[in-house]
Design a protein around this motif. Structure first.
Motif, PDB file in Angstrom:
ATOM      1  N   PRO A  82       0.832  -1.204   0.000  1.00  0.00           N
ATOM      2  CA  PRO A  82       0.000   0.000   0.000  1.00  0.00           C
ATOM      3  C   PRO A  82       0.868   1.257   0.000  1.00  0.00           C
ATOM      4  N   THR A  83       0.380   2.309  -0.590  1.00  0.00           N
ATOM      5  CA  THR A  83       1.108   3.567  -0.600  1.00  0.00           C
ATOM      6  C   THR A  83       0.943   4.255   0.743  1.00  0.00           C
ATOM      7  N   VAL A  84       1.748   5.274   0.983  1.00  0.00           N
ATOM      8  CA  VAL A  84       1.686   6.005   2.243  1.00  0.00           C
ATOM      9  C   VAL A  84       0.282   6.569   2.434  1.00  0.00           C
ATOM     10  N   GLY A  85      -0.282   6.347   3.600  1.00  0.00           N
ATOM     11  CA  GLY A  85      -1.611   6.846   3.909  1.00  0.00           C
ATOM     12  C   GLY A  85      -2.743   5.957   3.433  1.00  0.00           C
ATOM     13  N   GLU A  86      -2.418   4.830   2.851  1.00  0.00           N
ATOM     14  CA  GLU A  86      -3.431   3.923   2.333  1.00  0.00           C
ATOM     15  C   GLU A  86      -3.404   2.640   3.150  1.00  0.00           C
ATOM     16  N   ASP A  87      -4.575   2.193   3.583  1.00  0.00           N
ATOM     17  CA  ASP A  87      -4.654   0.924   4.286  1.00  0.00           C
ATOM     18  C   ASP A  87      -4.774  -0.194   3.274  1.00  0.00           C
ATOM     19  N   GLY A  88      -4.020  -1.214   3.460  1.00  0.00           N
ATOM     20  CA  GLY A  88      -4.081  -2.353   2.551  1.00  0.00           C
ATOM     21  C   GLY A  88      -4.269  -3.627   3.332  1.00  0.00           C
ATOM     22  N   PRO A  89      -4.383  -4.728   2.652  1.00  0.00           N
ATOM     23  CA  PRO A  89      -4.546  -5.999   3.355  1.00  0.00           C
ATOM     24  C   PRO A  89      -3.257  -6.382   4.067  1.00  0.00           C
ATOM     25  N   ASP A  90      -3.408  -7.190   5.095  1.00  0.00           N
ATOM     26  CA  ASP A  90      -2.225  -7.705   5.779  1.00  0.00           C
ATOM     27  C   ASP A  90      -1.505  -8.665   4.857  1.00  0.00           C
ATOM     28  N   PRO A  91      -0.174  -8.603   4.814  1.00  0.00           N
ATOM     29  CA  PRO A  91       0.578  -9.518   3.952  1.00  0.00           C
ATOM     30  C   PRO A  91       0.349 -10.967   4.346  1.00  0.00           C
ATOM     31  N   VAL A  92       0.285 -11.829   3.363  1.00  0.00           N
ATOM     32  CA  VAL A  92       0.112 -13.252   3.579  1.00  0.00           C
ATOM     33  C   VAL A  92       1.269 -13.958   2.901  1.00  0.00           C
ATOM     34  N   SER A  93       1.910 -14.862   3.621  1.00  0.00           N
ATOM     35  CA  SER A  93       3.015 -15.620   3.047  1.00  0.00           C
ATOM     36  C   SER A  93       2.519 -17.000   2.660  1.00  0.00           C
ATOM     37  N   PHE A  94       2.854 -17.417   1.459  1.00  0.00           N
ATOM     38  CA  PHE A  94       2.400 -18.734   0.986  1.00  0.00           C
ATOM     39  C   PHE A  94       3.495 -19.727   1.097  1.00  0.00           C
TER      40      PHE A  94
END
Length: 94
Positions: A82-94
């Motif tokens: 996500p860019t600064v100031g943007e909420d994104g999903p939590d990273p998922v490791s496969f």
């Protein structure tokens, strides 16, 4: 991205050509996109008055001028953080 034979149409046109000339000649041609369709005239009109010196130049302008319906899911990327100031999903490791 494929633009439904518009390359052949543009190749057959005489250059240099203005966007207005191309709109007059091919403006009603529909371009099928990932999520809908759009007329060649609408795409070229969005760019304003342009003069194209070759079919390649016109085709590249057409490719860059199509609407967001051509790209599939908007704002989707499974690679970018996500860019600064943007909420994104939590990273998922496969």
């Amino acid at each position: 991205m494929r633009l439904n034979g518009t390359g052949e149409l543009l190749n057959g046109h005489e250059y240099p050509a203005t966007s207005g000339e191309l709109i007059d000649a091919y403006g009603d041609v529909r371009i099928e996109l990932q999520d809908g369709s759009e007329s060649l005239g609408a795409v070229l009109a969005r760019m304003g008055a342009e003069t194209f010196s070759s079919p390649t130049e016109a085709y590249e302008a057409l490719q860059s001028g199509v609407g967001h319906e051509a790209v599939g899911r908007r704002y989707y990327s499974d690679r970018d953080a996500p860019t600064v100031g943007e909420d994104g999903p939590d990273p998922v490791s496969f």
